[in-house]
Design a protein around this motif. Sequence first.
Motif, PDB file in Angstrom:
ATOM      1  N   ASP A   9       7.826  -2.063  49.162  1.00 39.96           N
ATOM      2  CA  ASP A   9       6.757  -2.690  48.392  1.00 39.96           C
ATOM      3  C   ASP A   9       6.037  -1.731  47.462  1.00 39.96           C
ATOM      4  O   ASP A   9       5.193  -2.155  46.681  1.00 39.96           O
ATOM      5  CB  ASP A   9       5.737  -3.361  49.326  1.00 39.96           C
ATOM      6  CG  ASP A   9       5.122  -2.371  50.301  1.00 39.96           C
ATOM      7  OD1 ASP A   9       5.634  -1.235  50.381  1.00 39.96           O
ATOM      8  OD2 ASP A   9       4.142  -2.740  50.970  1.00 39.96           O
ATOM      9  N   GLU A  10       6.329  -0.430  47.534  1.00 41.59           N
ATOM     10  CA  GLU A  10       5.741   0.535  46.616  1.00 41.59           C
ATOM     11  C   GLU A  10       6.709   0.952  45.522  1.00 41.59           C
ATOM     12  O   GLU A  10       6.445   1.892  44.777  1.00 41.59           O
ATOM     13  CB  GLU A  10       5.265   1.771  47.390  1.00 41.59           C
ATOM     14  CG  GLU A  10       4.147   1.462  48.380  1.00 41.59           C
ATOM     15  CD  GLU A  10       3.663   2.710  49.090  1.00 41.59           C
ATOM     16  OE1 GLU A  10       4.131   3.809  48.747  1.00 41.59           O
ATOM     17  OE2 GLU A  10       2.811   2.577  49.988  1.00 41.59           O
ATOM     18  N   GLY A  11       7.839   0.293  45.430  1.00 39.38           N
ATOM     19  CA  GLY A  11       8.779   0.569  44.348  1.00 39.38           C
ATOM     20  C   GLY A  11       9.755   1.688  44.644  1.00 39.38           C
ATOM     21  O   GLY A  11      10.555   2.037  43.789  1.00 39.38           O
ATOM     22  N   ARG A  12       9.729   2.278  45.852  1.00 42.04           N
ATOM     23  CA  ARG A  12      10.675   3.334  46.194  1.00 42.04           C
ATOM     24  C   ARG A  12      12.019   2.716  46.530  1.00 42.04           C
ATOM     25  O   ARG A  12      12.089   1.712  47.224  1.00 42.04           O
ATOM     26  CB  ARG A  12      10.154   4.169  47.359  1.00 42.04           C
ATOM     27  CG  ARG A  12       8.894   4.955  47.050  1.00 42.04           C
ATOM     28  CD  ARG A  12       8.547   5.862  48.216  1.00 42.04           C
ATOM     29  NE  ARG A  12       8.178   5.089  49.395  1.00 42.04           N
ATOM     30  CZ  ARG A  12       6.916   4.897  49.783  1.00 42.04           C
ATOM     31  NH1 ARG A  12       5.928   5.433  49.110  1.00 42.04           N
ATOM     32  NH2 ARG A  12       6.649   4.181  50.863  1.00 42.04           N
ATOM     33  N   THR A 108      14.788  -3.336  33.231  1.00 50.79           N
ATOM     34  CA  THR A 108      14.090  -4.248  34.142  1.00 50.79           C
ATOM     35  C   THR A 108      13.497  -3.438  35.251  1.00 50.79           C
ATOM     36  O   THR A 108      14.164  -2.608  35.855  1.00 50.79           O
ATOM     37  CB  THR A 108      15.080  -5.276  34.710  1.00 50.79           C
ATOM     38  OG1 THR A 108      16.132  -4.582  35.357  1.00 50.79           O
ATOM     39  CG2 THR A 108      15.647  -6.155  33.621  1.00 50.79           C
ATOM     40  N   ALA A 109      12.266  -3.613  35.533  1.00 49.05           N
ATOM     41  CA  ALA A 109      11.592  -2.883  36.604  1.00 49.05           C
ATOM     42  C   ALA A 109      10.504  -3.754  37.179  1.00 49.05           C
ATOM     43  O   ALA A 109       9.970  -4.622  36.515  1.00 49.05           O
ATOM     44  CB  ALA A 109      10.981  -1.589  36.083  1.00 49.05           C
ATOM     45  N   LYS A 110      10.166  -3.526  38.401  1.00 45.52           N
ATOM     46  CA  LYS A 110       9.156  -4.329  39.086  1.00 45.52           C
ATOM     47  C   LYS A 110       7.769  -3.918  38.623  1.00 45.52           C
ATOM     48  O   LYS A 110       7.451  -2.757  38.544  1.00 45.52           O
ATOM     49  CB  LYS A 110       9.298  -4.144  40.589  1.00 45.52           C
ATOM     50  CG  LYS A 110       8.577  -5.199  41.384  1.00 45.52           C
ATOM     51  CD  LYS A 110       8.944  -5.095  42.835  1.00 45.52           C
ATOM     52  CE  LYS A 110      10.371  -5.508  43.071  1.00 45.52           C
ATOM     53  NZ  LYS A 110      10.587  -6.935  42.863  1.00 45.52           N
ATOM     54  N   VAL A 111       6.944  -4.908  38.267  1.00 45.55           N
ATOM     55  CA  VAL A 111       5.574  -4.658  37.827  1.00 45.55           C
ATOM     56  C   VAL A 111       4.656  -4.867  39.010  1.00 45.55           C
ATOM     57  O   VAL A 111       4.575  -5.969  39.544  1.00 45.55           O
ATOM     58  CB  VAL A 111       5.179  -5.614  36.684  1.00 45.55           C
ATOM     59  CG1 VAL A 111       3.762  -5.342  36.230  1.00 45.55           C
ATOM     60  CG2 VAL A 111       6.162  -5.474  35.538  1.00 45.55           C
ATOM     61  N   PRO A 112       3.956  -3.815  39.477  1.00 41.53           N
ATOM     62  CA  PRO A 112       3.149  -3.974  40.701  1.00 41.53           C
ATOM     63  C   PRO A 112       2.127  -5.092  40.615  1.00 41.53           C
ATOM     64  O   PRO A 112       1.880  -5.778  41.575  1.00 41.53           O
ATOM     65  CB  PRO A 112       2.494  -2.600  40.863  1.00 41.53           C
ATOM     66  CG  PRO A 112       3.394  -1.661  40.134  1.00 41.53           C
ATOM     67  CD  PRO A 112       3.955  -2.458  38.990  1.00 41.53           C
ATOM     68  N   TYR A 260       4.445   3.504  40.252  1.00 32.47           N
ATOM     69  CA  TYR A 260       5.777   3.174  39.770  1.00 32.47           C
ATOM     70  C   TYR A 260       6.779   4.228  40.217  1.00 32.47           C
ATOM     71  O   TYR A 260       6.446   5.409  40.331  1.00 32.47           O
ATOM     72  CB  TYR A 260       5.812   3.135  38.233  1.00 32.47           C
ATOM     73  CG  TYR A 260       5.191   1.910  37.622  1.00 32.47           C
ATOM     74  CD1 TYR A 260       5.948   0.771  37.377  1.00 32.47           C
ATOM     75  CD2 TYR A 260       3.851   1.894  37.270  1.00 32.47           C
ATOM     76  CE1 TYR A 260       5.383  -0.348  36.803  1.00 32.47           C
ATOM     77  CE2 TYR A 260       3.274   0.774  36.691  1.00 32.47           C
ATOM     78  CZ  TYR A 260       4.046  -0.343  36.460  1.00 32.47           C
ATOM     79  OH  TYR A 260       3.485  -1.443  35.889  1.00 32.47           O
ATOM     80  N   ALA A 261       8.030   3.799  40.451  1.00 36.77           N
ATOM     81  CA  ALA A 261       9.134   4.740  40.554  1.00 36.77           C
ATOM     82  C   ALA A 261       9.592   5.115  39.156  1.00 36.77           C
ATOM     83  O   ALA A 261      10.072   6.220  38.923  1.00 36.77           O
ATOM     84  CB  ALA A 261      10.282   4.132  41.345  1.00 36.77           C
TER      85      ALA A 261
END
Length: 613
Positions: A9-12, A108-112, A260-261
């Motif tokens: 959940d922290e993008g790792r 594409t990356a996850k936006v917290p 972000y990672a």
Amino acid sequence: MLKLIIEDDEGRKTVVPFVRDEITIGRQEGNTIRLTERNVSRRHARLVRLNGHVVLEDLGSYNGTRINGERVAGQLPLKEGDLIQIGDYDLALQVEGAAAAAPTGAITAKVPASRRPEPDEEEGAPAPNASRDDEDEDEEDDDADGDEHDHTPPSAEARRNATSIIRMDQMEADRPRKVERVPEDEQPRLLVLAPNEFKGQEYDCNRTELRIGRTSENDIALDHRSLSRTHAKVVREATGEWRVIDMQSANGMTVNGESYAQATLSHGDIIEMGHVKLRFVGPGTLSEDQVAQAGSPGSKKLVVGIVVAFLSIAAGAALFVIKGQDLVGTPTDPPPVVADNPPAVPDKPVAAVDTAPVTPETPEPAAPEAPAEPKVTEQDFETALQAGDLATASDLLATLRKTKGGPAPKALDGLQRRLDAETLADKNLTTIATALSAGKVDEAVKAFSAVPASTVFASRRKELSAQLSAAQQRAAQEEPPPEAVAENQPDGLQSGKVPESEFMRNMKPGAFPKNIEEIQAKVRSLNTQQPEEALLIAKDCALLAPKLPECHLMLGVVYAKLKKTDMSVRHYETFLTLTPDGYPKRDAVIKAMNKLTATEPRAGGTPEEKNLQ
């Protein structure tokens, strides 16, 4: 080959090769993959290869398993790109080699901030696919903790907006890239905003990949403790966009306050790595950015504030002048005195009377207030400590302890430990200098081993290290008298004694330097199971070649194995006496000595001792 990509959940992200026919996933030990969050069941799900396909099966988990947002019931085949959700973890399968063939489109990356919404909890609702075997009883124990709950699946629209495909060609930080020069008119800049010692420094992003970190091998080197050796890198993709990628740093990375990672960069984005803060300035926008800042509402307010303050001072000065005139008044001649009956002229002269007007005294201006004493900060302490001014650093720390609203007690304790460590380092450096002046090389070696290389007195340590190395070389070249050799032997070994070990009886003392590796290999093999036999060989080595450093190194390792700390330290000290600075394994010996003198020896030896074997 298949890869399983796992994101928390922290993008790792973690990549696991899919090399088995079955992979089990759960929170307890024994699973192929352990996911430690409480909303993951002990045995949650498994992935199985069947007829060339990968099938996902939920194992009766409490919170269930979802594929692309839909809860799994029974077994369901997977295809590349499917998003698997287990608790707070996202997983996806990828075929190795697909990354090279993937298009280089937008990243594409996850936006917290837009992570999938937390669904409402259903109080007391059992999981639809929960089994009633022994594990079900275990899951009920989890339920009692209150950490796992069944969730209603979010809508398809919410899933589409809240998740994204995990693309390894974009997410792998170490993916090789062709590094090229960036045209000057297309180069953005990184502007350092904090900490103060680096504030204002600018770096041109003149290549398509720039590494940022604490050490000098990075393209952007900022020697700050909060940075990792290589903390992150800034890259330019083929599309022309710029991204920042965390290199698995210790303190992580945020962009505009979100963790972000990796993240795509736009003009004005703020990147924070530990305590270092950078501003990304797009190509050709530096001057515009400065103008914009000057014209921003905040700067306008500042200008208005300055004008108001100036007018207030001017008005105060004018008022003071006016009031001062009222107090002082304008000097005038006194009005004449008219008498009804003028007095007769006296016979004797009358003393003259001073009729000059009385001018009221001008009030003295009030004394200016003493300026407020500047507030002491942790940065003041840091500056004094880095300068080696320990007395000032101690005074500043005492002030910080008394400052209301100052650092927390835990932070103050950390500052105290650093001050104590540097005070001890300063004391040991003084001891080294004194010992070298008196020709006491052994005492200097012992004190030097207690001074860490990271001390603020690094230059002083380096200078004394050179002096100590020269003294050791001189001592090694001098032939000590026979009685001195006997006296310096930590075990009281005397020359001329017949070796006790059969292994050493067939060797001539003059051949030891050539055969030392063979002797070390024999001692190393025996030290694991027969340390007493290893000790005999090491003692014979020191007996027949007392000035060979490796003999004392072996004795130090074997004595450590036998938990005879004093003997181990004595032979380590003899090794340091016989070797100059930079000699192989010298630094490892110093670390092993520090471990032995600081803590009780452990079975099997410390990691440093294992490296010496």
